[in-house]
Scaffold this motif. Structure first.
Motif, PDB file in Angstrom:
ATOM      1  N   TRP A  64     -32.959  -2.437 -28.796  1.00  0.00           N
ATOM      2  CA  TRP A  64     -32.434  -1.307 -28.032  1.00  0.00           C
ATOM      3  C   TRP A  64     -33.470  -0.197 -28.007  1.00  0.00           C
ATOM      4  CZ3 TRP A  64     -28.417  -0.355 -24.938  1.00  0.00           C
ATOM      5  CH2 TRP A  64     -28.230   0.974 -24.550  1.00  0.00           C
ATOM      6  N   ILE A  65     -33.769   0.270 -26.806  1.00  0.00           N
ATOM      7  CA  ILE A  65     -34.655   1.424 -26.612  1.00  0.00           C
ATOM      8  C   ILE A  65     -33.840   2.457 -25.854  1.00  0.00           C
ATOM      9  CG2 ILE A  65     -36.856   2.242 -25.681  1.00  0.00           C
ATOM     10  CD1 ILE A  65     -37.190  -0.083 -27.681  1.00  0.00           C
ATOM     11  N   ASP A  66     -33.788   3.674 -26.358  1.00  0.00           N
ATOM     12  CA  ASP A  66     -33.055   4.735 -25.663  1.00  0.00           C
ATOM     13  C   ASP A  66     -33.610   4.913 -24.248  1.00  0.00           C
ATOM     14  OD1 ASP A  66     -31.425   5.167 -27.844  1.00  0.00           O
ATOM     15  OD2 ASP A  66     -32.614   6.846 -28.606  1.00  0.00           O
ATOM     16  N   GLU A  67     -32.711   5.197 -23.326  1.00  0.00           N
ATOM     17  CA  GLU A  67     -33.016   5.269 -21.895  1.00  0.00           C
ATOM     18  C   GLU A  67     -34.300   6.046 -21.551  1.00  0.00           C
ATOM     19  OE1 GLU A  67     -32.441   3.832 -18.273  1.00  0.00           O
ATOM     20  OE2 GLU A  67     -30.865   3.532 -19.742  1.00  0.00           O
ATOM     21  N   PRO A  68     -34.508   7.244 -22.084  1.00  0.00           N
ATOM     22  CA  PRO A  68     -35.717   7.993 -21.685  1.00  0.00           C
ATOM     23  C   PRO A  68     -37.030   7.301 -22.065  1.00  0.00           C
ATOM     24  CG  PRO A  68     -34.174   9.413 -22.866  1.00  0.00           C
ATOM     25  CD  PRO A  68     -33.668   8.017 -22.990  1.00  0.00           C
ATOM     26  N   TYR A  69     -36.992   6.331 -22.958  1.00  0.00           N
ATOM     27  CA  TYR A  69     -38.209   5.680 -23.451  1.00  0.00           C
ATOM     28  C   TYR A  69     -38.384   4.262 -22.905  1.00  0.00           C
ATOM     29  CZ  TYR A  69     -37.979   9.636 -26.572  1.00  0.00           C
ATOM     30  OH  TYR A  69     -37.900  10.914 -27.064  1.00  0.00           O
ATOM     31  N   ARG A  70     -37.514   3.875 -21.989  1.00  0.00           N
ATOM     32  CA  ARG A  70     -37.604   2.541 -21.398  1.00  0.00           C
ATOM     33  C   ARG A  70     -38.651   2.495 -20.294  1.00  0.00           C
ATOM     34  NH1 ARG A  70     -31.202   0.946 -20.923  1.00  0.00           N
ATOM     35  NH2 ARG A  70     -30.796   1.188 -23.152  1.00  0.00           N
ATOM     36  N   ASN A  71     -39.067   1.285 -19.977  1.00  0.00           N
ATOM     37  CA  ASN A  71     -40.013   1.011 -18.882  1.00  0.00           C
ATOM     38  C   ASN A  71     -41.389   1.621 -19.105  1.00  0.00           C
ATOM     39  OD1 ASN A  71     -38.024  -0.434 -17.357  1.00  0.00           O
ATOM     40  ND2 ASN A  71     -37.131   1.537 -16.815  1.00  0.00           N
ATOM     41  N   GLY A  72     -41.717   1.869 -20.350  1.00  0.00           N
ATOM     42  CA  GLY A  72     -43.046   2.399 -20.671  1.00  0.00           C
ATOM     43  C   GLY A  72     -43.820   1.487 -21.602  1.00  0.00           C
ATOM     44  N   GLY A  73     -43.325   0.284 -21.819  1.00  0.00           N
ATOM     45  CA  GLY A  73     -44.020  -0.671 -22.669  1.00  0.00           C
ATOM     46  C   GLY A  73     -43.553  -0.698 -24.113  1.00  0.00           C
ATOM     47  N   THR A  74     -42.611   0.166 -24.464  1.00  0.00           N
ATOM     48  CA  THR A  74     -42.135   0.213 -25.856  1.00  0.00           C
ATOM     49  C   THR A  74     -41.480  -1.097 -26.268  1.00  0.00           C
ATOM     50  OG1 THR A  74     -41.835   2.602 -25.738  1.00  0.00           O
ATOM     51  CG2 THR A  74     -40.640   1.450 -27.467  1.00  0.00           C
ATOM     52  N   GLY A  75     -40.572  -1.616 -25.470  1.00  0.00           N
ATOM     53  CA  GLY A  75     -39.893  -2.861 -25.793  1.00  0.00           C
ATOM     54  C   GLY A  75     -40.876  -4.007 -25.967  1.00  0.00           C
ATOM     55  N   LYS A  76     -41.845  -4.095 -25.085  1.00  0.00           N
ATOM     56  CA  LYS A  76     -42.866  -5.140 -25.170  1.00  0.00           C
ATOM     57  C   LYS A  76     -43.629  -5.034 -26.487  1.00  0.00           C
ATOM     58  CE  LYS A  76     -46.997  -6.846 -22.831  1.00  0.00           C
ATOM     59  NZ  LYS A  76     -47.855  -6.720 -21.641  1.00  0.00           N
ATOM     60  N   VAL A  79     -41.404  -6.275 -29.400  1.00  0.00           N
ATOM     61  CA  VAL A  79     -41.285  -7.738 -29.412  1.00  0.00           C
ATOM     62  C   VAL A  79     -42.582  -8.360 -29.913  1.00  0.00           C
ATOM     63  CG1 VAL A  79     -40.948  -9.805 -27.998  1.00  0.00           C
ATOM     64  CG2 VAL A  79     -39.497  -7.798 -27.641  1.00  0.00           C
ATOM     65  N   GLN A  80     -43.722  -7.878 -29.436  1.00  0.00           N
ATOM     66  CA  GLN A  80     -45.010  -8.417 -29.874  1.00  0.00           C
ATOM     67  C   GLN A  80     -45.240  -8.158 -31.367  1.00  0.00           C
ATOM     68  OE1 GLN A  80     -47.510  -6.478 -26.953  1.00  0.00           O
ATOM     69  NE2 GLN A  80     -47.533  -8.306 -25.666  1.00  0.00           N
ATOM     70  N   HIS A  81     -44.838  -7.005 -31.836  1.00  0.00           N
ATOM     71  CA  HIS A  81     -44.931  -6.684 -33.268  1.00  0.00           C
ATOM     72  C   HIS A  81     -44.136  -7.707 -34.079  1.00  0.00           C
ATOM     73  CE1 HIS A  81     -45.052  -4.141 -36.885  1.00  0.00           C
ATOM     74  NE2 HIS A  81     -43.755  -4.375 -36.986  1.00  0.00           N
ATOM     75  N   TRP A  82     -42.906  -7.964 -33.661  1.00  0.00           N
ATOM     76  CA  TRP A  82     -42.046  -8.922 -34.339  1.00  0.00           C
ATOM     77  C   TRP A  82     -42.631 -10.329 -34.282  1.00  0.00           C
ATOM     78  CZ3 TRP A  82     -38.607 -12.617 -31.882  1.00  0.00           C
ATOM     79  CH2 TRP A  82     -37.772 -13.293 -32.783  1.00  0.00           C
ATOM     80  N   GLU A  83     -43.093 -10.733 -33.104  1.00  0.00           N
ATOM     81  CA  GLU A  83     -43.691 -12.068 -32.970  1.00  0.00           C
ATOM     82  C   GLU A  83     -44.893 -12.232 -33.901  1.00  0.00           C
ATOM     83  OE1 GLU A  83     -42.498 -12.805 -28.278  1.00  0.00           O
ATOM     84  OE2 GLU A  83     -44.591 -12.392 -28.806  1.00  0.00           O
ATOM     85  N   ASN A  84     -45.717 -11.201 -33.993  1.00  0.00           N
ATOM     86  CA  ASN A  84     -46.884 -11.266 -34.887  1.00  0.00           C
ATOM     87  C   ASN A  84     -46.456 -11.390 -36.345  1.00  0.00           C
ATOM     88  OD1 ASN A  84     -48.844 -11.223 -32.882  1.00  0.00           O
ATOM     89  ND2 ASN A  84     -48.887  -8.996 -32.816  1.00  0.00           N
ATOM     90  N   LEU A  85     -45.419 -10.675 -36.735  1.00  0.00           N
ATOM     91  CA  LEU A  85     -44.902 -10.811 -38.101  1.00  0.00           C
ATOM     92  C   LEU A  85     -44.377 -12.216 -38.355  1.00  0.00           C
ATOM     93  CD1 LEU A  85     -43.040  -7.424 -38.627  1.00  0.00           C
ATOM     94  CD2 LEU A  85     -45.076  -8.216 -39.813  1.00  0.00           C
ATOM     95  N   MET A  86     -43.721 -12.784 -37.363  1.00  0.00           N
ATOM     96  CA  MET A  86     -43.190 -14.139 -37.521  1.00  0.00           C
ATOM     97  C   MET A  86     -44.341 -15.147 -37.631  1.00  0.00           C
ATOM     98  SD  MET A  86     -39.987 -13.630 -37.829  1.00  0.00           S
ATOM     99  CE  MET A  86     -40.460 -12.059 -38.565  1.00  0.00           C
ATOM    100  N   LYS A  87     -45.418 -14.937 -36.877  1.00  0.00           N
ATOM    101  CA  LYS A  87     -46.596 -15.793 -37.000  1.00  0.00           C
ATOM    102  C   LYS A  87     -47.164 -15.703 -38.417  1.00  0.00           C
ATOM    103  CE  LYS A  87     -48.430 -15.393 -32.332  1.00  0.00           C
ATOM    104  NZ  LYS A  87     -49.561 -14.910 -31.535  1.00  0.00           N
ATOM    105  N   GLN A  88     -47.261 -14.481 -38.927  1.00  0.00           N
ATOM    106  CA  GLN A  88     -47.800 -14.270 -40.275  1.00  0.00           C
ATOM    107  C   GLN A  88     -46.946 -14.975 -41.328  1.00  0.00           C
ATOM    108  OE1 GLN A  88     -48.220 -10.036 -40.899  1.00  0.00           O
ATOM    109  NE2 GLN A  88     -49.503  -9.811 -39.088  1.00  0.00           N
ATOM    110  N   LYS A  89     -45.658 -15.099 -41.060  1.00  0.00           N
ATOM    111  CA  LYS A  89     -44.759 -15.784 -41.989  1.00  0.00           C
ATOM    112  C   LYS A  89     -44.806 -17.303 -41.823  1.00  0.00           C
ATOM    113  CE  LYS A  89     -41.428 -12.056 -42.633  1.00  0.00           C
ATOM    114  NZ  LYS A  89     -40.023 -11.784 -42.902  1.00  0.00           N
ATOM    115  N   GLY A  90     -45.591 -17.768 -40.836  1.00  0.00           N
ATOM    116  CA  GLY A  90     -45.765 -19.211 -40.653  1.00  0.00           C
ATOM    117  C   GLY A  90     -44.891 -19.859 -39.600  1.00  0.00           C
TER     118      GLY A  90
END
Length: 137
Positions: A64-76, A79-90
Motif C-alpha cells: 500500500w502506497i498512500d495516494e499522493p505518493y503513487r505513480n512515482g516509482g515508489t511501489g516498484k 517490490v524490487q527491494h523485497w525481491e532482492n531480499l528474497m534472492k539474498q535468502k536463496g
C-alpha cells in the motif's frame, strides 16, 4: 524514500490502516521482519507485508502506497527491494495476487509477474495469482 522493517512504534500505524490483517498477526509478522514501512523523510507513506505460500515460496500479501505518493516509482522500488531480499535468502521464485477488478494486476505484470492461476471465492471478485522467477546470480 526509505524502506525499513516495521518496529514496535509502527504497530498502531499498521493496525489502523491494514484492515485485511488480523490484529493478532501484526506483532508476530513484525517480529519475523515480514512487514516493511515505507517512509518519505519523517512520514510513513505506506507498507508492504509478505508471508510464504505453502510455507515455501515468498508471497507478497499486501503493498500500500498512500495516494499522493503513487505513480512515482515508489511501489516498484518496494517490490524490487523485497525481491532482492528474497534472492539474498536463496529464493528463486516469488508470488503475489490481486483481484481481477483491481488495476494492481497491470503493475505486477509490468514488473515481470505472470499469471499462474486464480481463486474464486463466494464473496470476492476473481483473485489472480501471479508468479515471478528471480534467478540468483
Amino acid at each position: 524514500m526509505e524502506i525499513k522493517y516495521a518496529i514496535e512504534t509502527d504497530y498502531n500505524y499498521i493496525l489502523e490502516r491494514d484492515v485485511h490483517m488480523h490484529k493478532e498477526l501484526v506483532q508476530p509478522k513484525m517480529n519475523e521482519k515480514e512487514i516493511f514501512i515505507i517512509w518519505n523523510e519523517e512520514t510513513r507513506i505506506g507498507w508492504m507485508r509478505y508471508g510464504y505460500f505453502w510455507d515455501n515460496i515468498p508471497f507478497m500479501n499486501m503493498i500500500w502506497i498512500d495516494e499522493p505518493y503513487r505513480n512515482g516509482g515508489t511501489g516498484k522500488k518496494v517490490v524490487q527491494h523485497w525481491e532482492n531480499l528474497m534472492k539474498q535468502k536463496g529464493f528463486d521464485t516469488v508470488m503475489t495476487s490481486t483481484q481481477a477488478d483491481e488495476t494492481a494486476q497491470h503493475f505486477y505484470r509490468k514488473l515481470g509477474y505472470v499469471d499462474a492461476g486464480a481463486l474464486l471465492l463466494d464473496t470476492q471478485p476473481l483473485e489472480i495469482i501471479l508468479i515471478k522467477k528471480i534467478y540468483i546470480s
